[in-house]
Design a protein around this motif. Sequence first.
Motif, PDB file in Angstrom:
ATOM      1  N   SER A   9       0.834  -1.212   0.000  1.00 47.66           N
ATOM      2  CA  SER A   9       0.000   0.000   0.000  1.00 47.66           C
ATOM      3  C   SER A   9       0.868   1.260   0.000  1.00 47.66           C
ATOM      4  CB  SER A   9      -0.914   0.013   1.218  1.00 47.66           C
ATOM      5  OG  SER A   9      -1.751  -1.104   1.237  1.00 47.66           O
ATOM      6  N   PRO A  10       1.672   1.460  -1.036  1.00 44.95           N
ATOM      7  CA  PRO A  10       2.524   2.658  -1.039  1.00 44.95           C
ATOM      8  C   PRO A  10       1.709   3.942  -1.133  1.00 44.95           C
ATOM      9  CG  PRO A  10       2.690   1.530  -3.142  1.00 44.95           C
ATOM     10  CD  PRO A  10       1.887   0.650  -2.227  1.00 44.95           C
ATOM     11  N   GLY A  11       0.511   3.857  -1.714  1.00 51.85           N
ATOM     12  CA  GLY A  11      -0.357   5.035  -1.809  1.00 51.85           C
ATOM     13  C   GLY A  11      -0.837   5.514  -0.451  1.00 51.85           C
ATOM     14  N   ALA A  12      -0.977   4.626   0.495  1.00 51.39           N
ATOM     15  CA  ALA A  12      -1.391   5.008   1.849  1.00 51.39           C
ATOM     16  C   ALA A  12      -0.181   5.350   2.712  1.00 51.39           C
ATOM     17  CB  ALA A  12      -2.176   3.871   2.494  1.00 51.39           C
ATOM     18  N   ALA A  13       0.964   4.717   2.417  1.00 53.49           N
ATOM     19  CA  ALA A  13       2.161   4.929   3.235  1.00 53.49           C
ATOM     20  C   ALA A  13       2.698   6.346   3.104  1.00 53.49           C
ATOM     21  CB  ALA A  13       3.242   3.921   2.856  1.00 53.49           C
ATOM     22  N   ALA A  14       2.736   6.877   1.881  1.00 50.42           N
ATOM     23  CA  ALA A  14       3.322   8.202   1.651  1.00 50.42           C
ATOM     24  C   ALA A  14       2.573   9.320   2.383  1.00 50.42           C
ATOM     25  CB  ALA A  14       3.415   8.478   0.160  1.00 50.42           C
ATOM     26  N   PRO A  15       1.243   9.428   2.246  1.00 55.12           N
ATOM     27  CA  PRO A  15       0.552  10.505   2.971  1.00 55.12           C
ATOM     28  C   PRO A  15       0.626  10.336   4.490  1.00 55.12           C
ATOM     29  CG  PRO A  15      -0.954   9.439   1.411  1.00 55.12           C
ATOM     30  CD  PRO A  15       0.344   8.711   1.356  1.00 55.12           C
ATOM     31  N   LEU A  16       0.600   9.092   4.946  1.00 55.00           N
ATOM     32  CA  LEU A  16       0.694   8.861   6.389  1.00 55.00           C
ATOM     33  C   LEU A  16       2.044   9.318   6.921  1.00 55.00           C
ATOM     34  CD1 LEU A  16      -0.816   7.648   8.825  1.00 55.00           C
ATOM     35  CD2 LEU A  16       0.472   5.560   8.405  1.00 55.00           C
ATOM     36  N   LEU A  17       3.101   9.007   6.200  1.00 53.00           N
ATOM     37  CA  LEU A  17       4.430   9.457   6.609  1.00 53.00           C
ATOM     38  C   LEU A  17       4.501  10.975   6.602  1.00 53.00           C
ATOM     39  CD1 LEU A  17       7.304   8.822   7.460  1.00 53.00           C
ATOM     40  CD2 LEU A  17       7.909   8.657   5.031  1.00 53.00           C
ATOM     41  N   LEU A  18       3.899  11.594   5.605  1.00 54.80           N
ATOM     42  CA  LEU A  18       3.874  13.056   5.536  1.00 54.80           C
ATOM     43  C   LEU A  18       3.158  13.653   6.749  1.00 54.80           C
ATOM     44  CD1 LEU A  18       4.513  15.633   3.951  1.00 54.80           C
ATOM     45  CD2 LEU A  18       2.316  15.346   2.804  1.00 54.80           C
ATOM     46  N   VAL A  19       2.054  13.054   7.153  1.00 53.66           N
ATOM     47  CA  VAL A  19       1.319  13.533   8.329  1.00 53.66           C
ATOM     48  C   VAL A  19       2.203  13.450   9.574  1.00 53.66           C
ATOM     49  CG1 VAL A  19      -0.588  12.984   9.900  1.00 53.66           C
ATOM     50  CG2 VAL A  19      -0.988  13.083   7.436  1.00 53.66           C
ATOM     51  N   PHE A  20       2.900  12.346   9.754  1.00 55.55           N
ATOM     52  CA  PHE A  20       3.778  12.188  10.910  1.00 55.55           C
ATOM     53  C   PHE A  20       4.932  13.202  10.884  1.00 55.55           C
ATOM     54  CE2 PHE A  20       1.613   8.198  11.670  1.00 55.55           C
ATOM     55  CZ  PHE A  20       1.683   8.058  13.044  1.00 55.55           C
ATOM     56  N   VAL A  21       5.479  13.454   9.713  1.00 51.57           N
ATOM     57  CA  VAL A  21       6.578  14.426   9.600  1.00 51.57           C
ATOM     58  C   VAL A  21       6.073  15.833   9.920  1.00 51.57           C
ATOM     59  CG1 VAL A  21       8.173  15.526   7.972  1.00 51.57           C
ATOM     60  CG2 VAL A  21       7.977  13.037   8.046  1.00 51.57           C
ATOM     61  N   VAL A  22       4.890  16.170   9.438  1.00 51.47           N
ATOM     62  CA  VAL A  22       4.316  17.489   9.746  1.00 51.47           C
ATOM     63  C   VAL A  22       4.051  17.618  11.244  1.00 51.47           C
ATOM     64  CG1 VAL A  22       2.269  18.944   9.435  1.00 51.47           C
ATOM     65  CG2 VAL A  22       3.380  17.906   7.454  1.00 51.47           C
ATOM     66  N   LEU A  23       3.495  16.588  11.858  1.00 51.46           N
ATOM     67  CA  LEU A  23       3.266  16.612  13.312  1.00 51.46           C
ATOM     68  C   LEU A  23       4.583  16.767  14.070  1.00 51.46           C
ATOM     69  CD1 LEU A  23       0.521  13.891  13.788  1.00 51.46           C
ATOM     70  CD2 LEU A  23       0.308  16.345  14.210  1.00 51.46           C
ATOM     71  N   ALA A  24       5.624  16.096  13.594  1.00 56.90           N
ATOM     72  CA  ALA A  24       6.933  16.226  14.227  1.00 56.90           C
ATOM     73  C   ALA A  24       7.440  17.656  14.105  1.00 56.90           C
ATOM     74  CB  ALA A  24       7.929  15.248  13.603  1.00 56.90           C
ATOM     75  N   GLY A  25       7.274  18.247  12.937  1.00 53.55           N
ATOM     76  CA  GLY A  25       7.718  19.626  12.735  1.00 53.55           C
ATOM     77  C   GLY A  25       6.970  20.612  13.606  1.00 53.55           C
ATOM     78  N   VAL A  26       5.664  20.412  13.732  1.00 52.30           N
ATOM     79  CA  VAL A  26       4.836  21.299  14.553  1.00 52.30           C
ATOM     80  C   VAL A  26       5.249  21.235  16.020  1.00 52.30           C
ATOM     81  CG1 VAL A  26       2.485  21.549  15.461  1.00 52.30           C
ATOM     82  CG2 VAL A  26       2.861  21.353  13.019  1.00 52.30           C
ATOM     83  N   ASN A  27       5.672  20.066  16.465  1.00 52.54           N
ATOM     84  CA  ASN A  27       6.053  19.896  17.864  1.00 52.54           C
ATOM     85  C   ASN A  27       7.544  20.070  18.106  1.00 52.54           C
ATOM     86  OD1 ASN A  27       3.594  19.103  19.463  1.00 52.54           O
ATOM     87  ND2 ASN A  27       3.429  17.779  17.680  1.00 52.54           N
ATOM     88  N   SER A  28       8.277  20.486  17.104  1.00 56.34           N
ATOM     89  CA  SER A  28       9.725  20.612  17.251  1.00 56.34           C
ATOM     90  C   SER A  28      10.118  22.011  17.713  1.00 56.34           C
ATOM     91  CB  SER A  28      10.409  20.313  15.920  1.00 56.34           C
ATOM     92  OG  SER A  28      10.314  21.416  15.053  1.00 56.34           O
ATOM     93  N   PRO A  29      11.326  22.149  18.225  1.00 58.45           N
ATOM     94  CA  PRO A  29      11.835  23.469  18.598  1.00 58.45           C
ATOM     95  C   PRO A  29      12.065  24.381  17.399  1.00 58.45           C
ATOM     96  CG  PRO A  29      13.099  21.745  19.677  1.00 58.45           C
ATOM     97  CD  PRO A  29      12.209  21.082  18.685  1.00 58.45           C
ATOM     98  N   LEU A  30      11.976  23.851  16.193  1.00 56.22           N
ATOM     99  CA  LEU A  30      12.169  24.683  15.009  1.00 56.22           C
ATOM    100  C   LEU A  30      11.034  25.681  14.824  1.00 56.22           C
ATOM    101  CD1 LEU A  30      13.327  21.940  12.488  1.00 56.22           C
ATOM    102  CD2 LEU A  30      14.755  23.558  13.758  1.00 56.22           C
ATOM    103  N   ILE A  31       9.841  25.315  15.231  1.00 58.62           N
ATOM    104  CA  ILE A  31       8.675  26.164  15.022  1.00 58.62           C
ATOM    105  C   ILE A  31       8.599  27.280  16.071  1.00 58.62           C
ATOM    106  CG2 ILE A  31       6.151  26.202  14.989  1.00 58.62           C
ATOM    107  CD1 ILE A  31       7.344  24.925  12.520  1.00 58.62           C
ATOM    108  N   PHE A  32       8.751  26.923  17.335  1.00 59.03           N
ATOM    109  CA  PHE A  32       8.624  27.904  18.394  1.00 59.03           C
ATOM    110  C   PHE A  32       9.992  28.378  18.861  1.00 59.03           C
ATOM    111  CE2 PHE A  32       4.528  25.900  18.558  1.00 59.03           C
ATOM    112  CZ  PHE A  32       3.685  26.968  18.782  1.00 59.03           C
ATOM    113  N   PRO A  33      10.104  29.665  19.172  1.00 61.47           N
ATOM    114  CA  PRO A  33      11.362  30.137  19.742  1.00 61.47           C
ATOM    115  C   PRO A  33      11.648  29.409  21.057  1.00 61.47           C
ATOM    116  CG  PRO A  33       9.979  31.968  19.083  1.00 61.47           C
ATOM    117  CD  PRO A  33       9.147  30.727  18.974  1.00 61.47           C
ATOM    118  N   ARG A  34      12.871  29.443  21.475  1.00 57.53           N
ATOM    119  CA  ARG A  34      13.291  28.768  22.702  1.00 57.53           C
ATOM    120  C   ARG A  34      12.502  29.297  23.888  1.00 57.53           C
ATOM    121  NH1 ARG A  34      16.606  28.798  26.847  1.00 57.53           N
ATOM    122  NH2 ARG A  34      18.425  27.611  27.216  1.00 57.53           N
ATOM    123  N   SER A  35      11.913  28.389  24.653  1.00 51.29           N
ATOM    124  CA  SER A  35      11.129  28.777  25.821  1.00 51.29           C
ATOM    125  C   SER A  35      12.054  29.085  26.994  1.00 51.29           C
ATOM    126  CB  SER A  35      10.178  27.658  26.229  1.00 51.29           C
ATOM    127  OG  SER A  35       9.144  27.533  25.298  1.00 51.29           O
TER     128      SER A  35
END
Length: 145
Positions: free
Chosen positions: A27-53
Motif C-alpha cells: 500500500s505505497p499510496g497510503a504509506a506516503a501521505p501517512l508518513l507526511l502527516v507524521f513528519v508534519v506533526l513532528a515539525g509542529v512539535n519541534s523546537p524549530l517552530i517555536f522560539p526557545r522557551s
Amino acid sequence: MTRAWFLPLLLVVGGSAVATVLFLDGSPGAAAPLLLVFVVLAGVNSPLIFPRSIGALEAQRRSAADGRPIVYWRPGCPYCMRLRIRLGRDARQAYWVNIWRDPAGAAAVRAVNDGDETVPTVVVAGQSHTNPDPRWARGHLFPSA
C-alpha cells in the motif's frame, strides 16, 4: 535540548515504521501521505517552530526590563501554532513560556484565566490577552513590523 526533540523524533520514527509496514504490505499510496502527516506533526512539535522557551519568572523579569511581550503556550495547541505562524520572524522578539514545562508559567496562565490553562495567553505591559486574534497581536505586539 535532547528532551525538546524527543516527541518529534518519536513521531518520525513511529510514522516511518507504520509507513514501512504499509509499503511492504503493498500500500505505497497510503504509506506516503501517512508518513507526511507524521513528519508534519513532528515539525509542529519541534523546537524549530517555536522560539526557545524560558521560565515564567525569567520572562517576567526580562519583560519588565525591556517591555517585550510574553507568550504562554503549550505544544500541540493549534491556536498557539496559528499565532506563531502569523507573527512570523517577529515571534522571536517575544518571550515564549511553555506552560507544560514551567509550573510557574502554568500558574500565571491560570491566574488570569479563571483557573483555566487557556493558551496562547499573551501579556503586554502587564495586560493579559487570552487567545488574541493574530492580526491584533501582530499590530499591537510589534507595531513597527
